[in-house]
Structures are given as C-alpha cells and as structure tokens.
Design an enzyme around this catalytic site. Sequence first.
Site, PDB file in Angstrom:
ATOM      1  N   ASN A 199       0.817  -1.213   0.000  1.00 28.54           N
ATOM      2  CA  ASN A 199       0.000   0.000   0.000  1.00 28.54           C
ATOM      3  C   ASN A 199       0.853   1.266   0.000  1.00 28.54           C
ATOM      4  O   ASN A 199       0.510   2.250  -0.656  1.00 28.54           O
ATOM      5  CB  ASN A 199      -0.919   0.003   1.224  1.00 28.54           C
ATOM      6  CG  ASN A 199      -2.038  -0.997   1.102  1.00 28.54           C
ATOM      7  OD1 ASN A 199      -2.818  -0.954   0.166  1.00 28.54           O
ATOM      8  ND2 ASN A 199      -2.123  -1.923   2.052  1.00 28.54           N
ATOM      9  N   LYS A 216       8.701  -3.390  -2.028  1.00 22.18           N
ATOM     10  CA  LYS A 216       9.860  -4.113  -1.504  1.00 22.18           C
ATOM     11  C   LYS A 216      10.299  -5.164  -2.510  1.00 22.18           C
ATOM     12  O   LYS A 216       9.453  -5.781  -3.161  1.00 22.18           O
ATOM     13  CB  LYS A 216       9.521  -4.790  -0.172  1.00 22.18           C
ATOM     14  CG  LYS A 216       9.467  -3.844   1.018  1.00 22.18           C
ATOM     15  CD  LYS A 216       8.157  -3.105   1.148  1.00 22.18           C
ATOM     16  CE  LYS A 216       6.993  -3.982   1.501  1.00 22.18           C
ATOM     17  NZ  LYS A 216       5.714  -3.235   1.653  1.00 22.18           N
ATOM     18  N   TYR A 236     -12.347 -18.356   2.054  1.00 22.93           N
ATOM     19  CA  TYR A 236     -13.184 -17.457   1.253  1.00 22.93           C
ATOM     20  C   TYR A 236     -13.896 -18.227   0.148  1.00 22.93           C
ATOM     21  O   TYR A 236     -13.280 -19.015  -0.575  1.00 22.93           O
ATOM     22  CB  TYR A 236     -12.323 -16.371   0.617  1.00 22.93           C
ATOM     23  CG  TYR A 236     -12.102 -15.135   1.463  1.00 22.93           C
ATOM     24  CD1 TYR A 236     -11.992 -15.216   2.853  1.00 22.93           C
ATOM     25  CD2 TYR A 236     -11.981 -13.887   0.864  1.00 22.93           C
ATOM     26  CE1 TYR A 236     -11.771 -14.092   3.616  1.00 22.93           C
ATOM     27  CE2 TYR A 236     -11.762 -12.751   1.620  1.00 22.93           C
ATOM     28  CZ  TYR A 236     -11.657 -12.847   2.993  1.00 22.93           C
ATOM     29  OH  TYR A 236     -11.441 -11.725   3.750  1.00 22.93           O
ATOM     30  N   GLY A 261      -7.076 -10.091  -0.274  1.00 21.67           N
ATOM     31  CA  GLY A 261      -5.816  -9.493  -0.668  1.00 21.67           C
ATOM     32  C   GLY A 261      -4.713 -10.534  -0.733  1.00 21.67           C
ATOM     33  O   GLY A 261      -4.586 -11.384   0.163  1.00 21.67           O
ATOM     34  N   ASP A 288      -1.709 -10.233  -0.184  1.00 26.06           N
ATOM     35  CA  ASP A 288      -0.769 -10.120   0.934  1.00 26.06           C
ATOM     36  C   ASP A 288      -1.139 -11.071   2.051  1.00 26.06           C
ATOM     37  O   ASP A 288      -0.271 -11.705   2.663  1.00 26.06           O
ATOM     38  CB  ASP A 288      -0.686  -8.678   1.436  1.00 26.06           C
ATOM     39  CG  ASP A 288      -2.039  -8.090   1.819  1.00 26.06           C
ATOM     40  OD1 ASP A 288      -3.083  -8.557   1.314  1.00 26.06           O
ATOM     41  OD2 ASP A 288      -2.057  -7.132   2.621  1.00 26.06           O
ATOM     42  N   ARG A 289      -2.438 -11.212   2.321  1.00 25.24           N
ATOM     43  CA  ARG A 289      -2.882 -12.133   3.368  1.00 25.24           C
ATOM     44  C   ARG A 289      -2.624 -13.582   2.962  1.00 25.24           C
ATOM     45  O   ARG A 289      -2.187 -14.403   3.770  1.00 25.24           O
ATOM     46  CB  ARG A 289      -4.366 -11.916   3.667  1.00 25.24           C
ATOM     47  CG  ARG A 289      -4.679 -10.592   4.333  1.00 25.24           C
ATOM     48  CD  ARG A 289      -6.180 -10.395   4.473  1.00 25.24           C
ATOM     49  NE  ARG A 289      -6.791 -11.455   5.268  1.00 25.24           N
ATOM     50  CZ  ARG A 289      -8.108 -11.699   5.283  1.00 25.24           C
ATOM     51  NH1 ARG A 289      -8.927 -10.987   4.523  1.00 25.24           N
ATOM     52  NH2 ARG A 289      -8.586 -12.659   6.044  1.00 25.24           N
ATOM     53  N   THR A 314      -2.296  15.239  25.459  1.00 23.80           N
ATOM     54  CA  THR A 314      -3.182  14.688  24.434  1.00 23.80           C
ATOM     55  C   THR A 314      -2.400  13.885  23.402  1.00 23.80           C
ATOM     56  O   THR A 314      -2.829  12.794  22.995  1.00 23.80           O
ATOM     57  CB  THR A 314      -3.967  15.822  23.752  1.00 23.80           C
ATOM     58  OG1 THR A 314      -4.786  16.470  24.723  1.00 23.80           O
ATOM     59  CG2 THR A 314      -4.855  15.278  22.635  1.00 23.80           C
TER      60      THR A 314
END
Length: 252
Positions: free
Chosen positions: A21, A25, A98, A105, A107-108, A182
């Site tokens: 994203n 690499k 799935y 994706g 990547d997963r 904060t």
Amino acid sequence: MAERLVYVVNDEEIFLVDIGNTRIKYCALPDADNEPIAVGTIEALYEPLTRAGCKLIYVASVREEAAVDALRQIVEGKNIRLEVVNTEKSAFGITNSYENPATMGVDRWLAMIAGAGMTKKKAFCVIDVGTAITTDFVFNGQHLGGWITPGFHSMRNGLINSTKRVFGDESVPDKLQPGISTQMCVANGCLAAVQGVFLSAIAYLNSKQTDFDVILGGGDKKLFAFPESGGSILAANLVVQGLARYAKREIS
C-alpha cells in the site's frame, strides 16, 4: 501458473517484488529471509532489476492493476519474465476459507503460505503489521478466517482527522504507558489498540486447545515488542517469503 522456464540458471536471477500500500519491496530469491529493499515507485525498480541480470520476477500487488502494468513496461523487451501471484483456493497444503478467493488481498494469502513454511504445528496465525494489520488463523491446513484492523499510523491519523479537539504528533511509544498530554494519550491509545490485536489472537488460539505458533511480520512488527509476544516467530517480510515458496516450487 505459467510453464517452467528452462533459461533460469540460478536463484540469483529470480527476483521477488511486493507492491504494498505504501512501499514497494524487492529482493533476489536467495535473500528472501532477510529484510527486503524498499523503494517508493515502480520506476525505481528499473536499475536494480536490469543491472542484476534478472530473468524472472514473482510479483504480488495490493494496488490497482496499473502498478503491475507499470512493472511489465519496465521488463518489456529485456528477456525478463513476469509471474503475477494471486490468491488461490488452495496451495501448499492450505485451503482458503473465502468462497471467492479473488476478494482476499494477496498479501494475506502469501502471509499464510509463508507462515505455513515456518511452523510444523497444526495451528498458527500470521499477523502482518503495516498500514493495516491483517490476522489470519490456520488449523490443520484450513484457513479459519481472519481480521483486518487499522495499523498504528492509520488509526492515529483517522482519529486526529475525525475529531476537532484531539491532536497528536509523529511519535511512536517505545512501551505502553498512560499519557500525560493529548499527544501521548493518542499515541499510547493507538498502541494499546494495536497490541490488543495480538492479545485477542492469542485468546482465540487458546480456545482451540492446541499448541500453536504466532508469526509476526510487517514494517511495524516492532510495535508488538512486549512480554506476551516473546515466543513469536519474526518474519522479515511475509509477502516476499510467500513469493519465495512459489518461486522455489516452480524451479524445483
């Protein structure tokens, strides 16, 4: 997958490219277990790929098809073959949960493929910590499902951008502690939420009542450097290491 390439002489001629994203690499196949080199654009791959005598590229992308098309243009006419890896229903002993694997994706998927090669236990999860945090669970080769949550920086930016009186800075806490400003409250709150993903994954795996491994990857995996994660397997880059398994299978 395409035909075997008889002109591939050695591993050094095979490159692995992860179009993520935020960064791209890459590395040669023999370096797959080390941290890959990161560049900002597809065009930045031209010199290292052509100079290194590359003949075959395995690539995975979570971006629009235009990113892969740009890489195709780089290798066009240079005797370099491009193999695009996509999410599958089953491979390397893993069955995807799935109904439509194309909606997961890559990547997963590659993180699970890489993770399966790093453990011999029947249950494991892979947690890839980056722009998003993806968590996927595998039991006896069956993908049980997973989670997608905002990464630290995405979470912090979303909080700041959606509230008027909450603000932050670019600091990332070294350890979790209560904030006394904060900015500190935002940073530590996001870190607490990120680390909560890991603790929730452990709780889920414990519910399976079996021995398991947790495999951590991604550019922000250092955020999980707390005592409870001490037994985890650290991966240099899960996507690249998953691509390496595809490359080795095709040339073996």
